[in-house]
Design a protein around this motif. Structure first.
Motif, PDB file in Angstrom:
ATOM      1  N   THR A   3     -48.432  -4.358  -7.283  1.00 34.26           N
ATOM      2  CA  THR A   3     -49.188  -5.378  -6.533  1.00 34.26           C
ATOM      3  C   THR A   3     -48.235  -6.241  -5.717  1.00 34.26           C
ATOM      4  O   THR A   3     -48.495  -6.536  -4.540  1.00 34.26           O
ATOM      5  CB  THR A   3     -49.997  -6.253  -7.508  1.00 34.26           C
ATOM      6  N   PHE A   4     -47.114  -6.643  -6.354  1.00 30.24           N
ATOM      7  CA  PHE A   4     -46.137  -7.463  -5.626  1.00 30.24           C
ATOM      8  C   PHE A   4     -45.546  -6.692  -4.449  1.00 30.24           C
ATOM      9  O   PHE A   4     -45.375  -7.246  -3.350  1.00 30.24           O
ATOM     10  CB  PHE A   4     -45.027  -7.899  -6.585  1.00 30.24           C
ATOM     11  N   ALA A   5     -45.212  -5.403  -4.672  1.00 31.79           N
ATOM     12  CA  ALA A   5     -44.629  -4.596  -3.587  1.00 31.79           C
ATOM     13  C   ALA A   5     -45.606  -4.444  -2.432  1.00 31.79           C
ATOM     14  O   ALA A   5     -45.224  -4.534  -1.255  1.00 31.79           O
ATOM     15  CB  ALA A   5     -44.227  -3.222  -4.131  1.00 31.79           C
ATOM     16  N   GLN A  63     -36.968  -9.948 -13.034  1.00 33.51           N
ATOM     17  CA  GLN A  63     -37.670 -11.031 -13.709  1.00 33.51           C
ATOM     18  C   GLN A  63     -38.799 -10.489 -14.597  1.00 33.51           C
ATOM     19  O   GLN A  63     -38.995 -10.956 -15.736  1.00 33.51           O
ATOM     20  CB  GLN A  63     -38.240 -12.004 -12.673  1.00 33.51           C
ATOM     21  N   VAL A  64     -39.520  -9.482 -14.098  1.00 33.76           N
ATOM     22  CA  VAL A  64     -40.593  -8.876 -14.899  1.00 33.76           C
ATOM     23  C   VAL A  64     -40.006  -8.208 -16.142  1.00 33.76           C
ATOM     24  O   VAL A  64     -40.554  -8.334 -17.255  1.00 33.76           O
ATOM     25  CB  VAL A  64     -41.378  -7.857 -14.050  1.00 33.76           C
ATOM     26  N   LYS A  65     -38.885  -7.530 -15.990  1.00 33.06           N
ATOM     27  CA  LYS A  65     -38.273  -6.867 -17.138  1.00 33.06           C
ATOM     28  C   LYS A  65     -37.800  -7.893 -18.168  1.00 33.06           C
ATOM     29  O   LYS A  65     -38.004  -7.707 -19.380  1.00 33.06           O
ATOM     30  CB  LYS A  65     -37.106  -6.005 -16.664  1.00 33.06           C
ATOM     31  N   ARG A  66     -37.164  -8.981 -17.702  1.00 36.26           N
ATOM     32  CA  ARG A  66     -36.719 -10.021 -18.630  1.00 36.26           C
ATOM     33  C   ARG A  66     -37.912 -10.658 -19.338  1.00 36.26           C
ATOM     34  O   ARG A  66     -37.843 -10.998 -20.525  1.00 36.26           O
ATOM     35  CB  ARG A  66     -35.901 -11.085 -17.893  1.00 36.26           C
ATOM     36  N   SER A  67     -39.007 -10.827 -18.592  1.00 36.89           N
ATOM     37  CA  SER A  67     -40.206 -11.392 -19.204  1.00 36.89           C
ATOM     38  C   SER A  67     -40.741 -10.480 -20.301  1.00 36.89           C
ATOM     39  O   SER A  67     -41.132 -10.938 -21.392  1.00 36.89           O
ATOM     40  CB  SER A  67     -41.273 -11.614 -18.129  1.00 36.89           C
ATOM     41  N   ALA A  68     -40.742  -9.150 -20.035  1.00 36.09           N
ATOM     42  CA  ALA A  68     -41.201  -8.197 -21.048  1.00 36.09           C
ATOM     43  C   ALA A  68     -40.272  -8.206 -22.267  1.00 36.09           C
ATOM     44  O   ALA A  68     -40.736  -8.147 -23.424  1.00 36.09           O
ATOM     45  CB  ALA A  68     -41.268  -6.800 -20.444  1.00 36.09           C
ATOM     46  N   GLU A  69     -38.964  -8.296 -22.014  1.00 37.42           N
ATOM     47  CA  GLU A  69     -38.005  -8.330 -23.121  1.00 37.42           C
ATOM     48  C   GLU A  69     -38.195  -9.583 -23.981  1.00 37.42           C
ATOM     49  O   GLU A  69     -38.171  -9.513 -25.224  1.00 37.42           O
ATOM     50  CB  GLU A  69     -36.581  -8.259 -22.578  1.00 37.42           C
ATOM     51  N   ASN A  70     -38.379 -10.732 -23.318  1.00 39.60           N
ATOM     52  CA  ASN A  70     -38.599 -11.969 -24.075  1.00 39.60           C
ATOM     53  C   ASN A  70     -39.902 -11.905 -24.873  1.00 39.60           C
ATOM     54  O   ASN A  70     -39.991 -12.421 -25.997  1.00 39.60           O
ATOM     55  CB  ASN A  70     -38.622 -13.164 -23.127  1.00 39.60           C
ATOM     56  N   GLU A  71     -40.904 -11.247 -24.272  1.00 40.30           N
ATOM     57  CA  GLU A  71     -42.179 -11.104 -24.975  1.00 40.30           C
ATOM     58  C   GLU A  71     -42.016 -10.249 -26.235  1.00 40.30           C
ATOM     59  O   GLU A  71     -42.564 -10.566 -27.309  1.00 40.30           O
ATOM     60  CB  GLU A  71     -43.214 -10.489 -24.038  1.00 40.30           C
ATOM     61  N   LEU A  72     -41.246  -9.166 -26.122  1.00 37.80           N
ATOM     62  CA  LEU A  72     -41.004  -8.313 -27.287  1.00 37.80           C
ATOM     63  C   LEU A  72     -40.234  -9.059 -28.371  1.00 37.80           C
ATOM     64  O   LEU A  72     -40.500  -8.897 -29.572  1.00 37.80           O
ATOM     65  CB  LEU A  72     -40.238  -7.058 -26.865  1.00 37.80           C
ATOM     66  N   GLY A 101     -48.866  -2.111 -17.606  1.00 31.92           N
ATOM     67  CA  GLY A 101     -49.295  -3.433 -17.137  1.00 31.92           C
ATOM     68  C   GLY A 101     -48.249  -4.093 -16.264  1.00 31.92           C
ATOM     69  O   GLY A 101     -48.567  -4.688 -15.221  1.00 31.92           O
ATOM     70  N   TYR A 102     -46.980  -3.955 -16.671  1.00 37.57           N
ATOM     71  CA  TYR A 102     -45.898  -4.549 -15.866  1.00 37.57           C
ATOM     72  C   TYR A 102     -45.725  -3.791 -14.549  1.00 37.57           C
ATOM     73  O   TYR A 102     -45.426  -4.385 -13.510  1.00 37.57           O
ATOM     74  CB  TYR A 102     -44.598  -4.524 -16.666  1.00 37.57           C
ATOM     75  N   GLN A 103     -45.918  -2.457 -14.629  1.00 37.56           N
ATOM     76  CA  GLN A 103     -45.793  -1.667 -13.405  1.00 37.56           C
ATOM     77  C   GLN A 103     -46.878  -2.031 -12.405  1.00 37.56           C
ATOM     78  O   GLN A 103     -46.628  -2.047 -11.180  1.00 37.56           O
ATOM     79  CB  GLN A 103     -45.862  -0.179 -13.742  1.00 37.56           C
TER      80      GLN A 103
END
Length: 445
Positions: free
Chosen positions: A168-170, A37-46, A161-163
């Motif tokens: 934090t989630f982990a 989900q984080v990766k898809r969010s970053a892709e959509n942001e780009l 930032g995504y990492q």
């Protein structure tokens, strides 16, 4: 494979495996889903950044024109972690870009692999100054006044930032998974104790029946155990009734045979040989009747404390041998239990103590001790003892146990048979403490 004989242990191990294995797998699945989900969010942001740049890009006379300041502030800040640059299609690996954002301060153009087809885009990873970046590349064609300009737009964002979000989630996921494992283990243990409580009660009642504290099992159990308890109660009742019928039948037979024998013995002109055989028959009947009255190993569900049997025997022996100067010394825990019929124990100890008093000079001692697997009872005296050859005769098959010494009549044969009925062992030796005979009875528990 490790053998686990306890049902409770098996259930506990199964519950531990379920909790310790299943919950980490669930946590891994959640982390993987969050990562995607984080990766898809970053892709959509780009993609959104790309469209914002395309919206302000213009081409005049084959030249690309871009505003000095972009709407997204991070594009205007040096080394902000968000970069954009536009290169001529096919030349983006070897030449300076046609345009780059204010945040782009790299001396050499980033080397990217693969160029998307016209009108298409793709993502790839890029190391910029040893920091991983996610790059979205898109190839577009601008037309103006009949002239066309094919370019590749590149939007790169630092993954730090995504990492941090993932880390934090982990961290929180691991913490909560650990708390959940602990809570579930406690719940599982409480549930297992509640579920297995009837089995523990059932086992306690079996032990109480075996020790003689109870005659029957309670049937107030879950229906699966209630059926077993009812069947065991029926088996106990049938066994008791059968043993009583067997005793009564043999007792009736003995009484019916004693009367004719008494008539024969009363004859004055009876031949001595015949009289001897009649006496022999009388002794055999007494012996077998006494043995028939014993419960033997079939009395597994009964039990009696040694002190309850020894106390009346001691009083009787002291009265019978009053004035003889002979004393009985007891060395035992009064709570020790004999797992069998109290009548059998009375027969055993009564015969051994009576013989010991007859053979003793002044002292008779009875001692008892128990281990996890065996109950040992020893009767000793300070009399002349029993020779080794006589001891062998006692245990020889076909020999009468009442022939080795005077004063030890049919009672010792009954003792021997009783011990065998209880799968025990009778050891005859010389007493190391008193010097006379020592009879040791070993009963398995």
């Amino acid at each position: 494979m490790i053998k686990v004989n306890s049902l409770k242990s098996r259930l506990v191990i199964s519950a531990l495996l379920m909790v310790v294995v299943l919950l980490p797998l669930v946590g891994f699945a959640l982390f993987d889903a969050f990562s995607q989900q984080v990766k898809r969010s970053a892709e959509n942001e780009l993609k959104a950044y790309l469209y914002s740049i395309l919206a302000v890009a213009e081409v005049e006379q084959g030249q690309l024109w871009m505003p000095e300041v972009l709407p997204e502030p991070r594009f205007n800040l040096p080394e902000s972690g968000l970069y954009a640059w536009i290169a001529a299609r096919g030349n983006n690996q070897t030449s300076e870009p046609l345009w780059h954002s204010g945040s782009y301060l790299f001396e050499q153009p980033p080397r990217l692999n693969g160029e998307p087809q016209l009108g298409q885009g793709h993502y790839q990873w890029l190391e910029l100054e040893q920091v991983p970046h996610l790059v979205y590349r898109y190839t577009a064609a601008f037309e103006s006044a009949g002239q066309s300009l094919d370019v590749t737009l590149n939007i790169a964002v630092a993954w730090q930032g995504y990492q941090q979000q993932l880390d934090t989630f982990a961290e929180r996921l691991i913490r909560w998974i650990g708390v959940l494992i602990l809570v579930l283990l406690l719940v599982q243990l409480a549930w297992l104790n509640w579920t297995l409580k009837p089995l523990a009660q059932f086992r306690r009642q079996l032990a109480q029946v075996e020790s003689g504290e109870l005659n029957q099992l309670s049937t107030r159990y879950p229906k699966e155990l209630s059926v077993v308890a009812s069947q065991l109660n029926a088996l106990l009742t049938a066994e008791q009734q059968q043993r009583n019928r067997y005793r009564n039948s043999l007792s009736d037979l003995a009484h019916s045979m004693k009367t004719p024998l008494a008539v024969i013995r009363s004859q004055s002109n009876l031949d001595s040989a015949i009289a001897e055989q009649v006496q022999r028959l009388h002794e055999i009947i007494d012996h077998q009747c006494a043995r028939a009255q014993t419960a033997g190993a079939s009395a597994w569900h009964q039990g009696v404390e040694l002190s309850q049997v020894i106390a009346p025997l001691q009083r009787s022996l002291e009265k019978i041998h009053a004035g003889s100067g002979k004393t009985l010394t007891l060395e035992l825990d009064p709570k020790l239990k004999f797992r069998g019929d109290d009548g059998d124990l009375m027969e055993l100890l009564g015969n051994l103590l009576d013989n010991a008093f007859k053979a003793a000079n002044t002292q008779v001692r009875l001692s008892a001790k128990a281990t996890a697997n065996q109950l040992t009872i020893t009767v000793e005296d300070d009399g002349p003892g029993i020779t080794e050859s006589r001891r062998e005769e006692i245990f020889a098959r076909g020999k009468r146990a009442d022939t080795y010494q005077q004063g030890h009549g049919i009672g010792l044969a009954i003792v021997r048979d009783l011990v065998e009925d209880y799968q025990g062992q009778l050891v005859v030796e010389r007493s190391s403490a008193l010097g006379g005979a020592s009879f040791t009875l070993n009963f398995p528990l």
